[in-house]
Design a protein around this motif. Structure first.
Motif, PDB file in Angstrom:
ATOM      1  N   SER A  60       1.130  -1.410   0.078  1.00 41.08           N
ATOM      2  CA  SER A  60       0.421   0.093  -0.059  1.00 41.08           C
ATOM      3  C   SER A  60       0.639   1.485  -0.369  1.00 41.08           C
ATOM      4  CB  SER A  60      -1.117  -0.129   1.442  1.00 41.08           C
ATOM      5  OG  SER A  60      -1.224   1.816   1.457  1.00 41.08           O
ATOM      6  N   ILE A 172      -4.247  -4.965  -2.385  1.00 40.91           N
ATOM      7  CA  ILE A 172      -3.941  -3.506  -2.560  1.00 40.91           C
ATOM      8  C   ILE A 172      -4.947  -2.462  -4.328  1.00 40.91           C
ATOM      9  CG2 ILE A 172      -2.797  -1.377  -2.409  1.00 40.91           C
ATOM     10  CD1 ILE A 172      -3.214  -3.820   0.288  1.00 40.91           C
ATOM     11  N   THR A 173      -5.343  -1.750  -3.990  1.00 39.17           N
ATOM     12  CA  THR A 173      -5.997  -0.173  -4.460  1.00 39.17           C
ATOM     13  C   THR A 173      -4.828  -0.020  -5.477  1.00 39.17           C
ATOM     14  OG1 THR A 173      -7.027   1.011  -3.742  1.00 39.17           O
ATOM     15  CG2 THR A 173      -8.670  -1.296  -4.682  1.00 39.17           C
ATOM     16  N   GLU A 175      -6.072   3.464  -4.968  1.00 37.88           N
ATOM     17  CA  GLU A 175      -5.780   3.974  -4.261  1.00 37.88           C
ATOM     18  C   GLU A 175      -4.931   3.204  -2.971  1.00 37.88           C
ATOM     19  OE1 GLU A 175     -10.005   4.891  -3.591  1.00 37.88           O
ATOM     20  OE2 GLU A 175     -10.016   6.220  -4.937  1.00 37.88           O
ATOM     21  N   LYS A 177      -5.785   0.879  -0.955  1.00 36.93           N
ATOM     22  CA  LYS A 177      -6.567   0.402   0.254  1.00 36.93           C
ATOM     23  C   LYS A 177      -6.622  -1.186  -0.164  1.00 36.93           C
ATOM     24  CE  LYS A 177     -10.021   4.652   0.159  1.00 36.93           C
ATOM     25  NZ  LYS A 177     -11.248   4.704  -0.498  1.00 36.93           N
ATOM     26  N   HIS A 178      -7.123  -1.793   0.867  1.00 43.49           N
ATOM     27  CA  HIS A 178      -7.014  -3.114   0.584  1.00 43.49           C
ATOM     28  C   HIS A 178      -8.243  -3.534   0.587  1.00 43.49           C
ATOM     29  CE1 HIS A 178      -7.984  -7.097   3.568  1.00 43.49           C
ATOM     30  NE2 HIS A 178      -6.438  -7.366   2.632  1.00 43.49           N
TER      31      HIS A 178
END
Length: 463
Positions: A60, A172-173, A175, A177-178
């Motif tokens: 991340s 993980i995106t 952005e 985020k998870h």
């Protein structure tokens, strides 16, 4: 005109190093050159930053660093993409190789695989419990990219494609985020991960279903190359209605300098008939009996732990690689003749393999909803060029293209993209199918609207 490469400040790099439990490499650092080597010796790229992550939090932080600095982001799992998608020039590489833990749960018949694990990690974790998942045909292949791209391997006719065994994933995106996904939670993303590759985020772990594999055996018969057409026809006829336990392929290859090969054949072109068997080798030997009547020059018939067999055809590191594939509606005698004739153009000796292999079984019987239109083809052709001398680059690449051209009269047009490099956007759409591509593009727009994760068989986000 290409955009200028962003400049990363010393303070930004210091912040990344502080944020990561893993290690950060930049050009000039000790270990940088080793960290940017991938298995394909044709790929020589120099990322600005390599972030070797140890935790999902590292991933991340690395992704957010890339977004904030404007660096293009590539993701490295096993680094086995023939196009070198694990690297870029002047960008950031999110390197997952330190995240390679694999935990088998034989009671629940599952295995949890971290994002940087290779087939070797997976197979060694499963072998003590006599369970397995369909794996790549080399132990150095990364489990993540392999599975997310579909996952074709020796056990596919028995256990289906690797993605058919995918139960859940953590990613993980863009952005940072998870996100968890499975059949119930974020189901559209879960669908997209069954063939859509690394387009939607960095998969940091997967849970896969495992299957009982109490025994594994194989029969490998090698014949002088002139016998190839007869051998390939016999192999085709044998495997056409084979039980699901059977797999393998007919393979032209250079005879290795091994004791089991007669000295006069070493370094020459041979035609091999390989029967893999998800069971005891005695059953494989009985099934393969028609191939023995063709008087092979070399016979290998043995039980072997699957984990050991997976290493048998590993590529030597640092070789030059170029591959592709065609999936066939049928394999008539005319296709056999074209396939065999093209073996004359192989570089001998070299690591090249000219392969035709059966699908069917649980590949064809598997879920039809996933973005894998090639799974219904009965046969695949896989020109696998591996060579050493850069002077042979043009010849090797042309050979692969010629094999593809020879196959066109019987090609379905669909293709397993993990077997291809950068062959253009039309080929990507063919790999997924047009309707699937449009659906994947909508998922991409939800999770990666800016196309942050684009070093792959890329899906353009829907507008």
């Amino acid at each position: 005109m290409a955009s200028p490469t962003p400049t990363v400040t010393d303070s930004a790099l210091a912040g990344l190093r502080e944020d990561l439990a893993g290690q950060v490499f930049t050009p000039g650092d000790p270990g940088y050159d080793e960290a940017r080597v991938v298995f394909n010796g044709m790929i020589d790229r120099r990322p600005a930053v390599i972030a070797q992550c140890e935790t999902p939090e590292d991933v991340s932080n690395a992704v957010l660093f890339g977004r904030e600095t404007g660096l293009p982001i590539a993701v490295r799992g096993g680094g086995h993409s023939v196009a070198g998608s694990a690297l870029n020039d002047g960008g950031l590489v999110v390197d997952l190789r330190r995240m390679h833990a694999v935990v088998a749960d034989p009671e629940n018949m599952t295995v949890r695989v971290a994002g940087g694990a290779t087939m070797s990690h997976l197979d060694h974790a499963c072998q003590p419990f006599h369970v397995a998942v369909t794996g790549g045909r080399a132990s150095t292949t990364g489990v993540g990219g392999f599975t997310l791209g579909g996952g074709s391997g020796w056990l596919e006719r028995r256990f289906g494609l690797a993605c058919d065994s995918l139960l859940a994933a953590e990613l993980i995106t863009a952005e940072g985020k998870h996100v968890h996904t499975d059949a119930e939670e974020n189901p559209e993303l879960f669908w997209a991960l069954h063939g859509g590759g690394g387009n939607f985020g960095v998969v940091t772990s997967m849970t896969l279903r495992v299957h009982p594999l109490p025994a594994f055996g194989f029969v490998m018969l090698l014949y002088p190359a002139p016998a190839g057409p007869e051998v390939v026809r016999a192999y085709r006829d044998l495997l056409a209605d084979a039980p699901d336990n059977a797999g393998g392929g007919a393979i032209y290859l250079t005879a290795p300098p091994e004791e089991f090969v007669p000295e006069e054949l070493r370094g020459t072109l041979l035609c091999g008939a390989l029967v893999t068997w998800a069971g005891p080798v005695a059953e494989a030997r009985e099934f393969a009996a028609p191939l023995f009547t063709l008087k092979p020059a070399v016979e290998m018939v043995m039980d072997m732990p699957y984990v050991d067999f997976q290493c048998m055809l590993d590529d030597p590191p640092g070789m030059r690689n170029y591959w592709s594939a065609e999936y066939m509606t049928a394999f008539p005698d005319e296709a056999v003749d074209a396939f065999c004739a093209r073996s004359d153009d192989m570089i001998v000796p070299s690591g090249m393999q000219h392969v035709m292999f059966p699908l069917g079984g649980q590949v064809a019987a598997g879920p039809t909803d996933y973005p894998i239109p090639w799974r219904t083809a009965p046969w695949g052709v896989h020109p696998f060029a591996v060579w050493e001398d850069p002077a042979d680059d043009a010849r090797a690449v042309q050979w692969v293209k010629d094999v593809r051209a020879d196959s066109q009269p019987w090609s379905t047009g669909a293709v397993y993209l993990n077997f291809t490099g950068d062959e253009g956007q039309r080929r990507v759409v063919e790999g997924f199918g047009t309707d699937n591509y449009e659906r994947l593009a909508r998922v991409k727009a939800t999770y990666d609207p800016d196309n942050t994760f684009r070093f792959n068989h890329n899906i353009t986000p829907a507008a």
